[in-house]
Design a protein around this motif. Sequence first.
Motif, PDB file in Angstrom:
ATOM      1  N   THR A 592       2.957  22.016 -13.419  1.00 23.88           N
ATOM      2  CA  THR A 592       2.796  22.814 -14.634  1.00 23.88           C
ATOM      3  C   THR A 592       2.282  21.910 -15.742  1.00 23.88           C
ATOM      4  OG1 THR A 592       5.024  23.382 -13.963  1.00 23.88           O
ATOM      5  CG2 THR A 592       4.070  24.687 -15.763  1.00 23.88           C
ATOM      6  N   GLY A 593       1.181  22.291 -16.304  1.00 23.65           N
ATOM      7  CA  GLY A 593       0.676  21.515 -17.435  1.00 23.65           C
ATOM      8  C   GLY A 593      -0.144  20.306 -17.030  1.00 23.65           C
ATOM      9  N   ARG A 594      -0.235  20.061 -15.689  1.00 28.74           N
ATOM     10  CA  ARG A 594      -1.027  18.900 -15.274  1.00 28.74           C
ATOM     11  C   ARG A 594      -2.513  19.260 -15.431  1.00 28.74           C
ATOM     12  NH1 ARG A 594       0.993  17.712  -9.933  1.00 28.74           N
ATOM     13  NH2 ARG A 594      -0.697  18.859  -9.022  1.00 28.74           N
ATOM     14  N   GLN A 595      -3.180  18.561 -16.302  1.00 26.98           N
ATOM     15  CA  GLN A 595      -4.602  18.858 -16.479  1.00 26.98           C
ATOM     16  C   GLN A 595      -5.394  17.613 -16.101  1.00 26.98           C
ATOM     17  OE1 GLN A 595      -4.012  18.893 -20.514  1.00 26.98           O
ATOM     18  NE2 GLN A 595      -2.540  20.567 -20.386  1.00 26.98           N
ATOM     19  N   ARG A 596      -6.682  17.830 -16.000  1.00 28.13           N
ATOM     20  CA  ARG A 596      -7.530  16.661 -15.716  1.00 28.13           C
ATOM     21  C   ARG A 596      -7.773  15.915 -17.022  1.00 28.13           C
ATOM     22  NH1 ARG A 596      -9.049  15.654 -11.048  1.00 28.13           N
ATOM     23  NH2 ARG A 596      -8.965  17.199  -9.396  1.00 28.13           N
ATOM     24  N   THR A 597      -6.799  15.148 -17.434  1.00 31.07           N
ATOM     25  CA  THR A 597      -6.904  14.475 -18.727  1.00 31.07           C
ATOM     26  C   THR A 597      -7.523  13.099 -18.596  1.00 31.07           C
ATOM     27  OG1 THR A 597      -4.719  13.548 -18.422  1.00 31.07           O
ATOM     28  CG2 THR A 597      -4.838  15.607 -19.645  1.00 31.07           C
ATOM     29  N   ARG A 598      -7.717  12.647 -17.373  1.00 33.10           N
ATOM     30  CA  ARG A 598      -8.157  11.269 -17.113  1.00 33.10           C
ATOM     31  C   ARG A 598      -7.183  10.272 -17.721  1.00 33.10           C
ATOM     32  NH1 ARG A 598     -13.851  10.117 -15.913  1.00 33.10           N
ATOM     33  NH2 ARG A 598     -13.412   8.157 -16.910  1.00 33.10           N
ATOM     34  N   ARG A 599      -5.967  10.717 -17.866  1.00 30.17           N
ATOM     35  CA  ARG A 599      -4.955   9.780 -18.370  1.00 30.17           C
ATOM     36  C   ARG A 599      -3.757   9.852 -17.441  1.00 30.17           C
ATOM     37  NH1 ARG A 599      -7.303  11.858 -22.582  1.00 30.17           N
ATOM     38  NH2 ARG A 599      -8.289  10.428 -24.049  1.00 30.17           N
ATOM     39  N   SER A 600      -3.762   9.001 -16.439  1.00 25.21           N
ATOM     40  CA  SER A 600      -2.614   8.993 -15.538  1.00 25.21           C
ATOM     41  C   SER A 600      -2.272   7.558 -15.174  1.00 25.21           C
ATOM     42  CB  SER A 600      -2.922   9.798 -14.271  1.00 25.21           C
ATOM     43  OG  SER A 600      -3.788   9.076 -13.443  1.00 25.21           O
ATOM     44  N   ILE A 601      -1.027   7.352 -14.820  1.00 25.44           N
ATOM     45  CA  ILE A 601      -0.590   6.043 -14.312  1.00 25.44           C
ATOM     46  C   ILE A 601       0.012   6.286 -12.939  1.00 25.44           C
ATOM     47  CG2 ILE A 601       0.932   4.069 -14.659  1.00 25.44           C
ATOM     48  CD1 ILE A 601       0.732   4.575 -17.668  1.00 25.44           C
ATOM     49  N   SER A 602      -0.549   5.639 -11.935  1.00 20.00           N
ATOM     50  CA  SER A 602      -0.044   5.794 -10.564  1.00 20.00           C
ATOM     51  C   SER A 602       0.800   4.592 -10.204  1.00 20.00           C
ATOM     52  CB  SER A 602      -1.204   5.882  -9.577  1.00 20.00           C
ATOM     53  OG  SER A 602      -1.993   6.993  -9.875  1.00 20.00           O
ATOM     54  N   ILE A 603       1.913   4.851  -9.588  1.00 23.99           N
ATOM     55  CA  ILE A 603       2.782   3.748  -9.147  1.00 23.99           C
ATOM     56  C   ILE A 603       2.916   3.838  -7.632  1.00 23.99           C
ATOM     57  CG2 ILE A 603       5.068   2.693  -9.341  1.00 23.99           C
ATOM     58  CD1 ILE A 603       5.310   3.953 -12.097  1.00 23.99           C
ATOM     59  N   LEU A 604       2.527   2.777  -6.969  1.00 23.61           N
ATOM     60  CA  LEU A 604       2.583   2.778  -5.500  1.00 23.61           C
ATOM     61  C   LEU A 604       3.799   1.999  -5.026  1.00 23.61           C
ATOM     62  CD1 LEU A 604       0.975   3.527  -2.851  1.00 23.61           C
ATOM     63  CD2 LEU A 604       0.317   1.134  -2.840  1.00 23.61           C
ATOM     64  N   ASP A 605       4.582   2.642  -4.192  1.00 23.98           N
ATOM     65  CA  ASP A 605       5.775   1.985  -3.629  1.00 23.98           C
ATOM     66  C   ASP A 605       5.833   2.355  -2.150  1.00 23.98           C
ATOM     67  OD1 ASP A 605       8.342   1.112  -2.960  1.00 23.98           O
ATOM     68  OD2 ASP A 605       9.308   2.855  -3.860  1.00 23.98           O
ATOM     69  N   ILE A 606       5.444   1.429  -1.300  1.00 25.80           N
ATOM     70  CA  ILE A 606       5.542   1.728   0.131  1.00 25.80           C
ATOM     71  C   ILE A 606       6.601   0.827   0.751  1.00 25.80           C
ATOM     72  CG2 ILE A 606       3.155   2.517   0.328  1.00 25.80           C
ATOM     73  CD1 ILE A 606       2.573  -0.094   1.883  1.00 25.80           C
ATOM     74  N   TYR A 607       7.059   1.207   1.925  1.00 30.29           N
ATOM     75  CA  TYR A 607       8.041   0.385   2.619  1.00 30.29           C
ATOM     76  C   TYR A 607       7.446  -1.009   2.843  1.00 30.29           C
ATOM     77  CZ  TYR A 607       5.489   3.677   5.445  1.00 30.29           C
ATOM     78  OH  TYR A 607       4.552   4.542   5.893  1.00 30.29           O
ATOM     79  N   GLY A 608       8.307  -2.041   2.756  1.00 31.98           N
ATOM     80  CA  GLY A 608       7.808  -3.406   2.854  1.00 31.98           C
ATOM     81  C   GLY A 608       7.720  -3.905   4.291  1.00 31.98           C
ATOM     82  N   PHE A 609       7.153  -5.091   4.430  1.00 36.34           N
ATOM     83  CA  PHE A 609       7.072  -5.755   5.740  1.00 36.34           C
ATOM     84  C   PHE A 609       8.443  -5.756   6.400  1.00 36.34           C
ATOM     85  CE2 PHE A 609       3.327  -7.997   4.052  1.00 36.34           C
ATOM     86  CZ  PHE A 609       2.503  -7.866   5.139  1.00 36.34           C
ATOM     87  N   GLU A 610       8.486  -5.511   7.684  1.00 29.46           N
ATOM     88  CA  GLU A 610       9.773  -5.629   8.356  1.00 29.46           C
ATOM     89  C   GLU A 610       9.585  -6.080   9.795  1.00 29.46           C
ATOM     90  OE1 GLU A 610      11.307  -1.739   7.528  1.00 29.46           O
ATOM     91  OE2 GLU A 610      10.356  -0.863   9.287  1.00 29.46           O
ATOM     92  N   SER A 611      10.577  -6.797  10.275  1.00 30.40           N
ATOM     93  CA  SER A 611      10.537  -7.278  11.651  1.00 30.40           C
ATOM     94  C   SER A 611      11.966  -7.277  12.170  1.00 30.40           C
ATOM     95  CB  SER A 611       9.954  -8.695  11.659  1.00 30.40           C
ATOM     96  OG  SER A 611      10.082  -9.235  12.945  1.00 30.40           O
ATOM     97  N   PHE A 612      12.241  -6.372  13.089  1.00 32.29           N
ATOM     98  CA  PHE A 612      13.585  -6.263  13.638  1.00 32.29           C
ATOM     99  C   PHE A 612      13.627  -6.958  14.996  1.00 32.29           C
ATOM    100  CE2 PHE A 612      13.030  -2.345  11.032  1.00 32.29           C
ATOM    101  CZ  PHE A 612      13.941  -2.681  10.040  1.00 32.29           C
ATOM    102  N   ASN A 613      14.815  -6.976  15.605  1.00 36.20           N
ATOM    103  CA  ASN A 613      14.902  -7.535  16.954  1.00 36.20           C
ATOM    104  C   ASN A 613      14.011  -6.757  17.895  1.00 36.20           C
ATOM    105  OD1 ASN A 613      16.623  -9.466  16.183  1.00 36.20           O
ATOM    106  ND2 ASN A 613      18.478  -8.310  16.682  1.00 36.20           N
ATOM    107  N   LYS A 614      14.046  -5.423  17.689  1.00 38.45           N
ATOM    108  CA  LYS A 614      13.181  -4.587  18.517  1.00 38.45           C
ATOM    109  C   LYS A 614      12.279  -3.801  17.569  1.00 38.45           C
ATOM    110  CE  LYS A 614      13.385  -1.495  22.371  1.00 38.45           C
ATOM    111  NZ  LYS A 614      13.884  -0.190  22.672  1.00 38.45           N
ATOM    112  N   ASN A 615      10.991  -4.007  17.691  1.00 40.87           N
ATOM    113  CA  ASN A 615      10.061  -3.323  16.788  1.00 40.87           C
ATOM    114  C   ASN A 615       9.282  -2.271  17.548  1.00 40.87           C
ATOM    115  OD1 ASN A 615      10.421  -4.961  14.285  1.00 40.87           O
ATOM    116  ND2 ASN A 615       9.886  -6.578  15.719  1.00 40.87           N
ATOM    117  N   GLY A 616       9.045  -1.142  16.887  1.00 35.05           N
ATOM    118  CA  GLY A 616       8.318  -0.057  17.535  1.00 35.05           C
ATOM    119  C   GLY A 616       6.976   0.180  16.875  1.00 35.05           C
ATOM    120  N   PHE A 617       6.376   1.293  17.236  1.00 35.64           N
ATOM    121  CA  PHE A 617       5.067   1.654  16.689  1.00 35.64           C
ATOM    122  C   PHE A 617       5.148   1.812  15.161  1.00 35.64           C
ATOM    123  CE2 PHE A 617       1.874   4.995  15.697  1.00 35.64           C
ATOM    124  CZ  PHE A 617       0.755   4.243  15.973  1.00 35.64           C
ATOM    125  N   GLU A 618       6.322   2.299  14.723  1.00 37.49           N
ATOM    126  CA  GLU A 618       6.455   2.499  13.276  1.00 37.49           C
ATOM    127  C   GLU A 618       6.403   1.177  12.511  1.00 37.49           C
ATOM    128  OE1 GLU A 618       9.670   4.942  13.960  1.00 37.49           O
ATOM    129  OE2 GLU A 618       8.574   6.784  13.536  1.00 37.49           O
TER     130      GLU A 618
END
Length: 646
Positions: A592-618
Amino acid sequence: MLSAAAVMAPVPAAPKSSLEALLETIKKRDERPKDEPPALPARPTCRGRLPRARRSPTPPRVHLEDGVAEGAAADTDEKPEAVADTDKKPEAVNENKPEMEKENTPEVKKEIGGQEAKEGKAVNGRIFGAKRKLCSVEPVDESPYVENLHEERKDATACKEPPSPYFSSARAKRNGKPVFTDSMDYVLQKKLRVWCSASDEKWELGQIQSISGDDVEIHLVNGEVLTLPSERLLPANPDILDGVDDLIQMSYLNEPSVLYNLQYRYSRDHIYTKAGPVLIAINPLKEVPLYGKDLIRKYRQKLTNDPHVYAIADIAFNEMLRDGINQSIIISGESGAGKTETAKIAMQYLAALGGANGMESEVLQTNVILEALGNAKTSRNDNSSRFGKLIEMHFSETGKICGAKIQTFLLVQSRVVRRAPGERSYHIFYQLCSGASPLHRKKLLLRDANYYNYLKQSACLRIDGVDDAKRFSSLLGALDIVQISGENQMELFSMLAVVLWLGNISFSVIDNENHVEVDSNEGLANAAKLLGCSVPQLVIALSTRKIQAGKENIVQRLTLTQALDARDALAKSIYAHLFDWIVEQINHSLGTGRQRTRRSISILDIYGFESFNKNGFEQFCINYANERLQQHFNRHLFKLEQEVRF
Ligand SMILES: Nc1ncnc2c1ncn2[C@@H]1O[C@H](COP(=O)(O)OP(=O)(O)OP(=O)(O)O)[C@@H](O)[C@H]1O
C-alpha cells in the motif's frame, strides 16, 4: 572465535540495482546451459560513488602544475620520506595515509620494482612467508629519511604531513646512504615490534632484541624469548595505532595486525570497525549499549563519527534523498556472524528516520514473522536464517516510508522433515505447540511438540533462554500488525498442524516386494481432517502412484522407501508453499502506498557460509550463493576504489 559480518556501505544503483540483477541471475541460473556459470551483471555504466565522507576532490599529493601531476614527477625524481614523530597521537600518524596511497600507485610500484631489478634484488612484498634478504647496511641511528624530510619541508608544494617510516618500501640508493628493501627490513633494522608466527596457528607480539644472520631474537610480551628466521615475522603497528576505528589508518595491513586491532576494539565492546567503505561488525553475543533512540539521534545529527550500522544506514538514507538513487546495503558473513541482527538494526534506524504513518512498525514486524517461519536452531546459531532475503524499503520524496517489499530465496526445505541431532525444525512449530490457546489446540487437533516425530527426532525441543509460548504471542501480534486476517492466520496454523501430523503417519510392509499400506492411525485421520480430504484419498496419495501406459492408467503400490519419501515430500512442499504464501501476504500488505519513487534502500541478508560434518545439496547452494556474493562484493568494491583512486 570471533564471528564477523561485513556490511558493505550503501551502493547507489540504477532503478534496478546490480544487486537485484545479481540475485535474479542466481535465481535464473537453471535456465542457462549447465556447464556455463551465470555471468555477473555488468557494472552500472554510471560510475559508482563512494559515500560522501570518502570522496576527496583531488587525490592527495597530486598538485597540477603546467598540466603535470607532481605524483608523476616522482617517477623520475623520487621524493624523500620523513620519519613520523612517534609521540604523535594516532590521528597525527594516520595523516600519513597519502604517502601510503602514493606508494600504492602503479607508477611507484613500477619504480620500486625497477630499482630492485637493477640492483638484482628480489622485490619483497608484504606477503608473509616470502624469504627476505637483509640488506647489508651499516646500522643507522636515524632513519635515512630524516635528512630528506628537511629537504621536503622546504618544498612549499610538498605534503604537509610527514609520512610514517612504517610505510617504507623499497627505496633507491641515494648518495651512498643505506636503503631498505621493504618495510620489514626497516622494522628489523630499527628493532621495532613484530608479529611472530611461532606455531602454525598463533601470532605472538614481540620486540626485536638482536639479529644474527637470518635469525632474529624476539622478546614476546609474555616474557618469553624466541629466535626465529626473519621470514616468520611480520611488522607490527606502533602501539599508538592500537584500536584505530578504521583499518585503513593502520601502517601495516597484515593478518595479525588486522585481527589484533579488531580484538583490541572488541574487548572494549567496540564491535564495529571500518575498513574503508566497509563496516566490520563482530558479534558481541551479549547485549551491548550501542543502540537506542539517543544514539539514533546522535548519528542523525552527526554528533558522532564512530563506526556503526547506524552510520551506514544514515549514508544510504542521505544519498538516496539527495541523489534520488536507490541504494543497497549488503551484509555478508559466515553463519552466526550476526547478519540478521545487523540487518534489523539498519532497518530500525531507517524506520526511525522514515517513520510517521505506522508503516515503519509494519516493516519491522515482518522480521518476527519471517524469523518464526524461516529461522531455526542449528549447531552454529540458535536463530539461524534458513532462507535468504532482500528487503526493499521505499521512501517518499520527503523521506517517509511509503511501502516495502520482501524477496526471499531458497528456503531450506529438508529441515522440516530431517536435521542433525541437537538442531531444531523451524521455530514456528515449537511456538505453535507451546503457545496456542486451548481453543486453537482443539481446532488444530494439536499436541505437545514431543508428540510429533518430525520435531522429536533430533532430540532438541527447546532453546536455552527462549520462551516459545511468549514468542508465539509476539508472532500473533506481528500477524495482526501486518494485517494478516484472523481467517488467514487459522489457515496458516492448520497447515502447520498438517505438516506435523503427516510426520506421524506410518506404513506397514505387506508383501515380499516391500510394498506398503498406510497404517490407520491418529496421524492419518488428523492430517486428512485438517487437509479437508477423506482418509481414503490421503491413503491413495501416500501409498500409490499412477503410471500411464498407453491409454491405460496403472496404479502401483509404493515400496516403503518410496512411501516415506512421498510423505516427506508432501510435508516439505506444503511448508514451502506456506512460506511463499505468507511472504506474498506480507508484500500485499506492505505494498500500500509503494510507488515508483526511485527512492528505496535494499538490505540483503542471506544465510552465511556453513560447513557441517555432513553437508548436503543445500549447503552447496548456500555456499555457492555466498561465493557469488563475495565475488560481487570484491569486484564492486575494488573496482570502485580503483576508479576513485586513478
Ligand atoms: N549486535 C548484536 N548484539 C547482540 N547480540 C547479537 C548481535 N548480533 C548478533 N547477535 C547474537 O548472535 C546471534 C546470531 O546472530 P544472527 O542470527 O544475526 O547471525 P547470522 O549471521 O544471521 O547467522 P545465519 O547465517 O545462521 O542466519 C543472534 O541471535 C544474537 O543472539
